[in-house]
Design an enzyme around this catalytic site. Structure first.
Site, PDB file in Angstrom:
ATOM      1  N   LEU A  13       0.658  -1.235   0.090  1.00 40.60           N
ATOM      2  CA  LEU A  13       0.037   0.120   0.010  1.00 40.60           C
ATOM      3  C   LEU A  13       0.920   1.416  -0.171  1.00 40.60           C
ATOM      4  O   LEU A  13       2.154   1.157   0.266  1.00 40.60           O
ATOM      5  CB  LEU A  13      -1.034   0.180   1.327  1.00 40.60           C
ATOM      6  CG  LEU A  13      -1.777  -1.003   1.433  1.00 40.60           C
ATOM      7  CD1 LEU A  13      -2.541  -0.973   2.595  1.00 40.60           C
ATOM      8  CD2 LEU A  13      -3.136  -0.629   0.188  1.00 40.60           C
ATOM      9  N   SER A  14       0.207   2.332  -0.451  1.00 39.73           N
ATOM     10  CA  SER A  14       0.901   3.738  -0.506  1.00 39.73           C
ATOM     11  C   SER A  14       1.086   3.934   1.104  1.00 39.73           C
ATOM     12  O   SER A  14       0.292   3.681   2.105  1.00 39.73           O
ATOM     13  CB  SER A  14      -0.162   4.761  -1.006  1.00 39.73           C
ATOM     14  OG  SER A  14       0.708   5.977  -0.887  1.00 39.73           O
ATOM     15  N   GLY A  15       2.499   4.361   1.356  1.00 46.15           N
ATOM     16  CA  GLY A  15       2.744   4.556   2.814  1.00 46.15           C
ATOM     17  C   GLY A  15       3.303   3.277   3.569  1.00 46.15           C
ATOM     18  O   GLY A  15       3.786   3.386   4.546  1.00 46.15           O
ATOM     19  N   ALA A  16       3.374   2.402   2.894  1.00 50.55           N
ATOM     20  CA  ALA A  16       3.840   0.889   3.694  1.00 50.55           C
ATOM     21  C   ALA A  16       5.289   1.039   3.840  1.00 50.55           C
ATOM     22  O   ALA A  16       6.032   0.230   4.834  1.00 50.55           O
ATOM     23  CB  ALA A  16       3.661  -0.286   2.935  1.00 50.55           C
ATOM     24  N   GLY A  17       6.343   1.740   3.190  1.00 47.36           N
ATOM     25  CA  GLY A  17       7.582   1.763   3.373  1.00 47.36           C
ATOM     26  C   GLY A  17       8.473   1.290   2.144  1.00 47.36           C
ATOM     27  O   GLY A  17       9.564   1.219   2.196  1.00 47.36           O
ATOM     28  N   LYS A  18       7.723   1.086   0.959  1.00 48.07           N
ATOM     29  CA  LYS A  18       8.390   0.559  -0.241  1.00 48.07           C
ATOM     30  C   LYS A  18       9.644   1.523  -0.566  1.00 48.07           C
ATOM     31  O   LYS A  18      10.876   0.869  -0.960  1.00 48.07           O
ATOM     32  CB  LYS A  18       7.374   0.174  -1.364  1.00 48.07           C
ATOM     33  CG  LYS A  18       6.108  -0.611  -1.123  1.00 48.07           C
ATOM     34  CD  LYS A  18       4.986  -0.418  -2.289  1.00 48.07           C
ATOM     35  CE  LYS A  18       4.701   0.739  -2.738  1.00 48.07           C
ATOM     36  NZ  LYS A  18       4.068   1.512  -1.674  1.00 48.07           N
ATOM     37  N   THR A  19       9.628   2.497  -0.875  1.00 45.09           N
ATOM     38  CA  THR A  19      10.304   3.586  -1.278  1.00 45.09           C
ATOM     39  C   THR A  19      11.701   3.498  -0.156  1.00 45.09           C
ATOM     40  O   THR A  19      12.840   3.360  -0.797  1.00 45.09           O
ATOM     41  CB  THR A  19       9.946   4.785  -1.541  1.00 45.09           C
ATOM     42  OG1 THR A  19       9.087   4.708  -2.778  1.00 45.09           O
ATOM     43  CG2 THR A  19      11.072   5.781  -2.016  1.00 45.09           C
ATOM     44  N   SER A  86       1.490  -1.747  -7.355  1.00 45.83           N
ATOM     45  CA  SER A  86       0.989  -2.700  -8.089  1.00 45.83           C
ATOM     46  C   SER A  86      -0.059  -3.669  -7.409  1.00 45.83           C
ATOM     47  O   SER A  86       0.356  -4.849  -7.123  1.00 45.83           O
ATOM     48  CB  SER A  86       2.403  -3.672  -8.401  1.00 45.83           C
ATOM     49  OG  SER A  86       3.395  -3.955  -7.392  1.00 45.83           O
TER      50      SER A  86
END
Length: 189
Positions: A13-19, A86
């Site tokens: 999700l957006s904000g999960a920490g991917k980046t 994604s």
């Protein structure tokens, strides 16, 4: 030791920490001499997928474009690190088929946690109806069924998540194991 490029695909999700996690992993891999390229979903959408909306078809097209670029990089001995929501399993499966050395990293955090971390205010805008088809609010996110790695950012700090990814890569001989440095990237979620 494998002398191949590979694709690390961070989904969540957006904000999960991917980046944040992907940037930390990239720093560690570069420090070890790997050639690395980060394909961040927001950046790619601006340049490679400009004009696409957020329908399922457009999201799938965006993911497949990113996957194609990642496959080109990885087959040329570059580590392609993708950080993209994604949201759909079928498009992630398509991307897996495009890439010989594909590692799915599920960056797991609850919707509530992601909303609390939301520095851009996107969830609030989505809940107010100002961003239609926002993943997690009025568009689904399909969790991976069998990711190679799960980084639970509600239970792990960023350094633990980065180390988990690096350890996986070492154990599977994508990268050479090295003594652990006492200085790890200082990143926050």
């Amino acid at each position: 030791m494998k002398n191949l490029g590979f694709t690390l695909w961070f989904t969540g999700l957006s904000g999960a920490g991917k980046t944040t996690i992907s940037q930390g992993v990239a720093l560690e891999l570069k420090a070890r001499g790997s050639r690395v390229e980060i394909l961040d979903g927001d950046v790619v959408r601006t340049h490679l997928s400009q004009g696409l909306g957020f329908s399922k078809q457009d999201r799938d097209t965006n993911v497949c474009r990113i996957g194609f670029v990642a496959s080109l990089l990885s087959r040329n001995q570059v580590v392609a690190i993708v950080a993209a929501i994604s949201p759909f399993r079928d498009s992630r499966a398509q991307v897996r088929q495009m890439n010989d050395n594909f590692i799915e990293v599920y960056v797991k955090a609850s919707l509530e946690a992601c909303e609390q971390r939301d520095v851009k205010g996107l969830y609030a805008l989505a809940r107010a109806g100002k961003i239609p088809e926002f993943t997690g609010i009025d568009s689904p996110y399909e969790e991976p069924l069998n990711p190679e790695i799960v980084c639970n950012t509600q239970q792990e700090n960023i350094t633990e998540s980065i180390n988990k990814v690096i350890k996986y890569l070492e154990t599977r001989e994508y990268i050479r194991a090295t003594s652990v440095s006492s200085e790890k990237p200082s990143l926050t979620a």
